[in-house]
Structure formats: C-alpha cells, structure tokens
Design a protein around this motif. Structure first.
Motif, PDB file in Angstrom:
ATOM      1  N   ALA A  85     -45.539-120.063  18.722  1.00 42.45           N
ATOM      2  CA  ALA A  85     -44.517-119.708  17.737  1.00 42.45           C
ATOM      3  C   ALA A  85     -43.969-118.316  18.010  1.00 42.45           C
ATOM      4  N   ALA A  86     -44.857-117.384  18.300  1.00 40.60           N
ATOM      5  CA  ALA A  86     -44.429-116.011  18.578  1.00 40.60           C
ATOM      6  C   ALA A  86     -43.566-115.933  19.825  1.00 40.60           C
ATOM      7  N   GLU A  87     -43.940-116.689  20.842  1.00 36.92           N
ATOM      8  CA  GLU A  87     -43.159-116.687  22.086  1.00 36.92           C
ATOM      9  C   GLU A  87     -41.770-117.280  21.862  1.00 36.92           C
ATOM     10  N   ALA A  88     -41.686-118.349  21.061  1.00 38.15           N
ATOM     11  CA  ALA A  88     -40.391-118.970  20.775  1.00 38.15           C
ATOM     12  C   ALA A  88     -39.499-118.013  19.998  1.00 38.15           C
ATOM     13  N   ALA A  89     -40.070-117.317  19.025  1.00 33.69           N
ATOM     14  CA  ALA A  89     -39.288-116.365  18.238  1.00 33.69           C
ATOM     15  C   ALA A  89     -38.800-115.216  19.112  1.00 33.69           C
ATOM     16  N   ALA A  90     -39.651-114.745  20.007  1.00 29.44           N
ATOM     17  CA  ALA A  90     -39.270-113.642  20.889  1.00 29.44           C
ATOM     18  C   ALA A  90     -38.133-114.037  21.816  1.00 29.44           C
ATOM     19  N   ARG A  91     -38.152-115.278  22.303  1.00 34.15           N
ATOM     20  CA  ARG A  91     -37.072-115.740  23.192  1.00 34.15           C
ATOM     21  C   ARG A  91     -35.730-115.770  22.462  1.00 34.15           C
ATOM     22  N   LEU A  92     -35.757-116.163  21.206  1.00 35.47           N
ATOM     23  CA  LEU A  92     -34.514-116.285  20.452  1.00 35.47           C
ATOM     24  C   LEU A  92     -34.000-114.935  19.972  1.00 35.47           C
ATOM     25  N   GLY A  93     -34.915-114.028  19.677  1.00 29.37           N
ATOM     26  CA  GLY A  93     -34.507-112.665  19.340  1.00 29.37           C
ATOM     27  C   GLY A  93     -34.119-112.467  17.891  1.00 29.37           C
ATOM     28  N   ALA A  94     -33.132-111.608  17.664  1.00 32.52           N
ATOM     29  CA  ALA A  94     -32.756-111.155  16.327  1.00 32.52           C
ATOM     30  C   ALA A  94     -32.476-112.323  15.388  1.00 32.52           C
ATOM     31  N   GLY A  95     -32.958-112.175  14.151  1.00 33.32           N
ATOM     32  CA  GLY A  95     -32.751-113.205  13.154  1.00 33.32           C
ATOM     33  C   GLY A  95     -33.821-114.267  13.145  1.00 33.32           C
ATOM     34  N   THR A  96     -34.807-114.125  14.015  1.00 31.64           N
ATOM     35  CA  THR A  96     -35.887-115.104  14.128  1.00 31.64           C
ATOM     36  C   THR A  96     -37.227-114.393  14.051  1.00 31.64           C
ATOM     37  N   ARG A  97     -38.164-114.956  13.312  1.00 36.52           N
ATOM     38  CA  ARG A  97     -39.508-114.387  13.295  1.00 36.52           C
ATOM     39  C   ARG A  97     -40.543-115.496  13.169  1.00 36.52           C
ATOM     40  N   ALA A  98     -41.681-115.263  13.777  1.00 33.32           N
ATOM     41  CA  ALA A  98     -42.782-116.218  13.718  1.00 33.32           C
ATOM     42  C   ALA A  98     -43.647-115.921  12.508  1.00 33.32           C
ATOM     43  N   VAL A  99     -44.210-116.981  11.927  1.00 29.31           N
ATOM     44  CA  VAL A  99     -45.185-116.815  10.851  1.00 29.31           C
ATOM     45  C   VAL A  99     -46.507-117.397  11.325  1.00 29.31           C
ATOM     46  N   ALA A 100     -47.586-116.854  10.814  1.00 28.97           N
ATOM     47  CA  ALA A 100     -48.909-117.232  11.318  1.00 28.97           C
ATOM     48  C   ALA A 100     -49.294-118.651  10.936  1.00 28.97           C
ATOM     49  N   THR A 101     -48.893-119.086   9.722  1.00 30.34           N
ATOM     50  CA  THR A 101     -49.239-120.433   9.256  1.00 30.34           C
ATOM     51  C   THR A 101     -48.071-121.035   8.492  1.00 30.34           C
ATOM     52  N   VAL A 102     -48.101-122.347   8.335  1.00 29.39           N
ATOM     53  CA  VAL A 102     -47.039-123.014   7.565  1.00 29.39           C
ATOM     54  C   VAL A 102     -47.124-122.654   6.091  1.00 29.39           C
ATOM     55  N   ASP A 103     -48.286-122.164   5.643  1.00 27.18           N
ATOM     56  CA  ASP A 103     -48.417-121.781   4.242  1.00 27.18           C
ATOM     57  C   ASP A 103     -47.370-120.741   3.855  1.00 27.18           C
ATOM     58  N   GLU A 104     -47.035-119.849   4.770  1.00 29.71           N
ATOM     59  CA  GLU A 104     -46.039-118.814   4.486  1.00 29.71           C
ATOM     60  C   GLU A 104     -44.662-119.422   4.232  1.00 29.71           C
ATOM     61  N   VAL A 105     -44.377-120.507   4.901  1.00 28.38           N
ATOM     62  CA  VAL A 105     -43.084-121.172   4.735  1.00 28.38           C
ATOM     63  C   VAL A 105     -42.925-121.715   3.320  1.00 28.38           C
ATOM     64  N   PHE A 106     -44.024-122.214   2.759  1.00 29.14           N
ATOM     65  CA  PHE A 106     -43.961-122.860   1.459  1.00 29.14           C
ATOM     66  C   PHE A 106     -44.203-121.915   0.289  1.00 29.14           C
TER      67      PHE A 106
END
Length: 352
Positions: free
Chosen positions: A38-59
């Motif tokens: 998740a962190a690697e995907a967010a880093a590739r996309l850059g600004a406006g994107t961030r990774a979260v550690a678990t899906v719990d944060e999403v909900f």
C-alpha cells in the motif's frame, strides 16, 4: 471527494491510478493486506494519495466519501458489508462472494442500509459491446437466434489464485453471462456445462477446470454458447458473436484479435495480439470508475448494481451444478436456493 482504494494488486493498481487522475477525487486513501505494498502504491502516485495501515482507518466516521474494493475475492463480502454499515457508496470488482450464501448476506446489508453498490462488470463500458447492444435492441440484426461468447486467457494465473478465485465459471465466464444478458436483453434460463483439465495439476487439485464450454437457453428464444480457457497461447481473446435473421455482428474482432486464418490468400499471424485484460479493456475500466463517481456525485442511475451481479452468479452456480451432475440445470433451481437463503430457512441460519 475522498475515495478509499482497498487492495492494490494488478487491477487495484490500475484503478488507483485512474482514481488519482480523476478531477473529482481530491484525496485517495490506499489500504492493502500488505501495508508495504500500500505504501509503495501511494508513493508511486504521489501528491493527493496516502497509505493507511489497516482498512479500519477507512471506515472511521468521515474518513472517506466512497470505497473501491479490489482486494482478494474472499474479502469482498465482508468489506461490502462494512461499507454498507458505514453508509459508504461502494464499487466492487466481481464477484460479491464466491458462494451464494455470502453473496445474499452482503446484498441484504446493502439493501437494508440503502447504500450504493456498483459491480465491476467492465464489458458494459466497452464501445464494442455498446454498439452490439444497440444493434440488437434497434432490430438491426433482425431476430437474434444464436450468440457465441468466449473468454480466453493467454496464460494461466498463479497457482495460489485458483483456490480463491471461485473457479472458471465464476471468475471468467461470469463476464460472458452478464454481458449476454445486458447485450441481448434476455435472461438465461437453462445451462448445460462441461469442463476439462489438460494443463497444470493445480486446477484439478482446487476442484476447478482450465477449459469450459456452456450451452445456454435464453428466455427470448435465442441459443448461446460460452467457452473459456486458461491456455490460449495465441493471445487474450474476448469475443461475442450475435447472429440474427438480418445480419451477424461481432465484438472483439480487430487487428489485434489473436486468430489466424488458414484460408488461401489471408494474412498469416497477428503481429500485436492482445496479451491480457488490462491491455484489452483499459478504456472500459476507466469508464466504469468514471461512471461510479457520477453515480455518487450526480446521482445518475447505477449502471450495474448488486442484483445484476447476483443474476450472473445464478448462472455460474448453475454451471457448477451442471458440470458436477452432468445434466441440464434450470437457473430457477439456483434462484430457489437463493430465496431460501434470503428467507433464512436453510441450515446455514438466518441471513443477518
């Protein structure tokens, strides 16, 4: 709007890039079973994107405005239910679940919550299938009497994917079942399905097949066939032929169709065949997510809801029974099972 992308495997990575580029998405949260991915995907996309550690944060309340689910199939039903409880509009790649009971339970929660669930049947957003639907519904081809659909992968997926995929009928041919309904406007009423294994042992070990064929009866009187294989070495081949009393048309026949004619005077070989589903359907995948965002922000009609996915699953389930029992199976037989599940009268208990 703020959108959460749950799962960044092959299709999830593609969807994340599509969402990141969309003008109406101001923030994209990415979660995956593997936090590093998740962190690697967010880093590739850059600004406006961030990774979260678990899906719990999403909900968490107010974290996002919508959810896109592209995680492993086995996780879909629970994530759909969590999104419904949180009141979040949801896009989910097919299937809802790999069995009927979990599918019915997830749909029950979505409908009880009154939330949006759009399913990822991307062929509905492909220009060729749109043109075919118009040709059928306008009467241009006359009375439809025969349809031939096929889904052929160039090479098989990884062995670890197969036990979790739901099998060839639910994973691949379910797209053909859905698009046959959508293009023709007819319901599939009966199937006779067979399957074979001539490739790697891991298909057989998972109770699956690597090649399948289905004969389908449609309620408007047309007959159809649908075939699929994991071993189409010439290339990724997705087609639909529709034969009517006035014309015959085809979707998926172009300069990249991996078919070589052996007739005298015909060109030999296809120099640049389609190699996979992302190669073949990239515009359709982008279009379905654009439609989802419009469903959420503008309130347009849901182009493929959970009940559409359920209808296609009924056909896939009927195919599994037919292959197992070597007999024709009426789709109504599966519908009756679903009705019992919905009413909570089976041994699996009440659908909550």
């Amino acid at each position: 709007m703020r959108v959460a992308q749950l799962g960044v495997g092959r299709i999830g990575t593609f969807h994340a890039a599509t969402l990141h580029a969309h003008a109406d998405v101001r923030e994209l949260l990415i979660a995956d079973a593997d936090p590093t991915r998740a962190a690697e995907a967010a880093a590739r996309l850059g600004a406006g994107t961030r990774a979260v550690a678990t899906v719990d944060e999403v909900f968490e309340p107010g974290a996002v405005d919508a959810v896109v689910i592209t995680s492993a199939t086995a996780s879909h039903a629970e994530l759909i239910k969590r999104a419904a409880r949180a009141g979040l509009p949801t896009f989910c790649e097919k299937p809802i679940a790999i069995d009927l009971a979990d599918t019915m339970a997830a749909l029950h929660e979505v409908e009880a919550a009154g939330t949006i669930l759009q399913m990822g049947f991307h062929r509905r957003f492909d220009a060729g299938y749109h043109a075919a639907r118009e040709a059928v519904h306008s009467g241009r081809i006359g009375r439809l009497h025969t349809a031939r659909a096929l889904t052929s992968d160039m090479s098989p997926p990884p062995p670890q994917f197969i036990p979790l995929s739901g099998g060839l009928y639910r994973d691949c041919l379910i797209h053909d079942f859905d698009i046959l309904r959508w293009v023709t406007g007819q319901e599939i009423t009966e199937v006779y399905a067979i399957g074979a294994n001539g490739g790697a042992d891991f298909f057989r070990e998972a109770g699956d097949v690597d090649t399948a064929a289905v004969l389908l009866t449609l309620d408007g009187g047309a007959l159809a066939t649908a075939t699929s294989t994991r071993y189409n070495g010439a290339g990724h081949d997705i087609r639909l032929e529709l034969c009517g009393t006035a014309d015959t048309i085809a979707v998926g026949v172009d300069a990249r169709t991996p078919v070589t004619s052996v007739e005298r005077g015909c060109a030999t070989g296809v120099p640049n065949p389609w190699t996979g589903f992302l190669d073949r359907f990239a515009p359709a995948y982008r279009a379905e997510l654009a439609a989802f965002i419009r469903v959420v922000t503008e309130g347009i009609a849901n182009p493929c809801d959970g009940r559409d996915a359920l209808r296609a699953l009924f056909v896939a389930e009927a195919c599994e029974v037919s292959r197992r029992d070597r007999r024709p199976v009426a789709v109504a037989e599966i519908e009756e099972q679903a009705a019992k599940l919905a009413a909570g009268t089976t041994s699996r208990g009440v659908v909550q």
